[in-house]
Structures are given as structure tokens and as C-alpha cells.
Write an enzyme that holds these catalytic residues in place. Structure first.
Site, PDB file in Angstrom:
ATOM      1  N   ASN A   1       0.387   9.274   2.457  1.00 29.30           N
ATOM      2  CA  ASN A   1       1.809   9.067   2.714  1.00 29.30           C
ATOM      3  C   ASN A   1       2.032   8.853   4.207  1.00 29.30           C
ATOM      4  O   ASN A   1       1.381   9.485   5.024  1.00 29.30           O
ATOM      5  CB  ASN A   1       2.617  10.290   2.268  1.00 29.30           C
ATOM      6  CG  ASN A   1       2.542  10.513   0.760  1.00 29.30           C
ATOM      7  OD1 ASN A   1       2.131   9.619   0.021  1.00 29.30           O
ATOM      8  ND2 ASN A   1       2.909  11.697   0.325  1.00 29.30           N
ATOM      9  N   LEU A   2       2.971   7.956   4.505  1.00 24.91           N
ATOM     10  CA  LEU A   2       3.250   7.659   5.921  1.00 24.91           C
ATOM     11  C   LEU A   2       4.224   8.720   6.439  1.00 24.91           C
ATOM     12  O   LEU A   2       5.387   8.468   6.678  1.00 24.91           O
ATOM     13  CB  LEU A   2       3.811   6.246   6.043  1.00 24.91           C
ATOM     14  CG  LEU A   2       3.908   5.632   7.434  1.00 24.91           C
ATOM     15  CD1 LEU A   2       2.747   6.030   8.315  1.00 24.91           C
ATOM     16  CD2 LEU A   2       4.006   4.137   7.330  1.00 24.91           C
ATOM     17  N   HIS A   3       3.688   9.929   6.588  1.00 28.58           N
ATOM     18  CA  HIS A   3       4.541  11.047   6.987  1.00 28.58           C
ATOM     19  C   HIS A   3       4.467  11.261   8.497  1.00 28.58           C
ATOM     20  O   HIS A   3       4.011  10.391   9.235  1.00 28.58           O
ATOM     21  CB  HIS A   3       4.162  12.301   6.197  1.00 28.58           C
ATOM     22  CG  HIS A   3       2.708  12.640   6.286  1.00 28.58           C
ATOM     23  ND1 HIS A   3       2.190  13.351   7.333  1.00 28.58           N
ATOM     24  CD2 HIS A   3       1.668  12.337   5.477  1.00 28.58           C
ATOM     25  CE1 HIS A   3       0.888  13.495   7.157  1.00 28.58           C
ATOM     26  NE2 HIS A   3       0.538  12.875   6.046  1.00 28.58           N
ATOM     27  N   ALA A   4       4.893  12.416   8.917  1.00 25.72           N
ATOM     28  CA  ALA A   4       5.145  12.640  10.347  1.00 25.72           C
ATOM     29  C   ALA A   4       3.929  12.410  11.241  1.00 25.72           C
ATOM     30  O   ALA A   4       4.031  11.728  12.255  1.00 25.72           O
ATOM     31  CB  ALA A   4       5.693  14.051  10.542  1.00 25.72           C
TER      32      ALA A   4
ATOM     33  N   ALA B   1       2.756   8.787  11.461  1.00 25.19           N
ATOM     34  CA  ALA B   1       3.832   8.024  12.121  1.00 25.19           C
ATOM     35  C   ALA B   1       3.799   8.258  13.623  1.00 25.19           C
ATOM     36  O   ALA B   1       4.007   7.340  14.416  1.00 25.19           O
ATOM     37  CB  ALA B   1       5.190   8.417  11.531  1.00 25.19           C
TER      38      ALA B   1
END
Lengths: 99, 130
Positions: free
Chosen positions: A27-30, A33
Site C-alpha cells: 500500500n502506498l502509505h505514509a 510516500a
């Protein structure tokens, strides 16, 4: 006085233009990112990230998180400028290897 | 690269400031000078002039300092400190506390200057979460 025109795009450009499609490994999470934003700021080329019809500047960590892109999703990394090749490769690597 | 911009998180709660500090260092970088000023001098909920001043001094490494208050008296206390210690390279930024801190630290970690870091935090107000 303000111009409503956004017609500054050039038809032909000598600057390199590169694009890679990446399948997200996570997942493109914190955290990814954040890594993406820091990496993107290190290039002079203008860089874009496209997911599900939305395009954001990857130097904006909050905008990247706001995409809500999840593991297995396909994301397009695009860059235009003198170091477009390296920029695209570096960002694609972060996206493809994020945990 | 010039000295990194420092970030100061001012909150009514020491735990909130400290927790946000840990979060932004994970997302951003622990190379960015970051200091927190949470709670009163004796550990209650509130704000402390002395803690804010100490945090600013801690985060000041020559690249300027962005001060992010959570709300209310955090703003007033931070303002009072800056009025007594006026510096053109220390600025209070009006931004959402969590998102602004994340944007500021990530931007500072990329080597951006004070104005760019402050703008990144301000712009956090306009970035949609969903």
C-alpha cells in the site's frame, strides 16, 4: 489581472520524457510516500504520479497518501526534464520495493 | 547543502507532541532537527513559554525554524515567545497539526529552505485525505 490561460504546454520538447508503469508491492502509505517525496525532490525534472485517473506531484507526501493506492495497484511514474530517466527509475524502484 | 530547517511541534499535551514527533520522523527523516513543546512546565495539559523557547533553540541549526501549534493557547504562547525573540527566520505556520507536521518534515528532509517548508505545511490544509 489574471490570465485564465494554461496554454503554456509546448508541442515539441527537447527535454527527455520518460514513463514507467509500476505494480505496487505494498500500500502506498505514509512511509513509502515519504521516501518518494524525498527522492522526487532530488531531481530537476518535473515528476508526476498517476493512479486511477488522478495525477499528483510526488514531492507532496500528503497528496501521494491521498491517492489511496493499494498493493497490487498499477501506478504510472512520469518525468520530463534533463534527469527524467533517473527520476523515473528511482521512484519506480521505491514503489516496486516498498514494504 | 545548507543547514536543514528545524521543526517545532507545540501542543497542549506532551504525549500528543511526542507521538506526532515520532510519527513524522518515521515518515520523514530523523535527520531533520525536530523538537516538541507539549504541556505545562509541571507536566499538566497546557502550554509553556519556557518549553516552547527551549524547543525553538533546540531545533535551530541555522536553517530557520517552522513552529507548528496545535490550537488555541499553543498559538498564543508561540506568538509570545516569538514577540520576545523576534527573528526573521523563525515562523509560526497556520496548518493542520498532523498533516502540516508530516509535510513540513518531509519537505525539510529534502533540503528545502524555510519558505518552502512553511508553504508545504500550509498547503496541507488543502490536500484531501480521501
Amino acid at each position: 489581472m489574471s490570465s485564465s490561460s494554461e496554454s503554456t504546454a509546448t508541442e515539441s520538447t527537447t527535454a527527455a520524457n520518460h514513463e514507467i508503469v509500476v505494480v505496487l508491492s505494498a500500500n502506498l502509505h505514509a512511509r513509502p510516500a515519504g521516501r518518494l517525496a524525498k527522492a522526487a525532490a532530488g531531481f530537476t525534472s518535473s515528476v508526476q504520479l498517476e493512479y486511477a485517473g488522478r495525477t499528483v506531484n510526488p514531492t507532496g507526501v500528503l497528496a501521494v497518501m491521498g491517492l489511496g493506492a493499494t498493493a497490487g495497484a498499477t501506478v504510472t511514474v512520469r518525468a520530463e526534464g534533463p534527469d527524467a530517466d533517473q527520476a523515473v527509475a528511482a521512484l519506480a524502484d521505491i514503489l516496486a520495493t516498498a514494504e | 547543502m545548507s543547514a536543514p530547517v528545524g521543526i517545532v511541534l507545540v501542543s497542549h499535551s506532551a504525549e500528543l507532541a511526542k507521538g506526532l514527533g515520532s510519527l513524522v520522523q518515521q515518515i520523514g527523516s530523523d535527520d531533520v532537527p525536530l523538537a516538541t513543546a507539549g504541556g505545562t512546565d509541571d507536566g499538566r495539559i497546557g502550554t509553556s513559554y519556557h518549553l516552547v523557547l527551549a524547543a525553538i533553540r533546540h531545533a535551530d541549526r541555522g536553517g530557520g525554524v517552522v513552529v507548528l501549534p496545535d490550537l488555541g493557547s499553543s498559538v498564543l504562547t508561540a506568538r509570545a515567545v516569538l514577540e520576545d525573540n523576534p527573528r526573521s527566520d523563525i515562523t509560526i505556520v497556520d496548518a493542520p497539526f498532523v498533516e502540516g507536521a508530516v509535510a513540513a518534515v518531509v519537505t525539510a528532509a529534502s533540503g528545502a529552505d524555510l519558505q518552502t517548508v512553511a508553504n508545504a505545511a500550509k498547503e496541507a490544509r488543502h490536500v484531501l485525505k480521501l
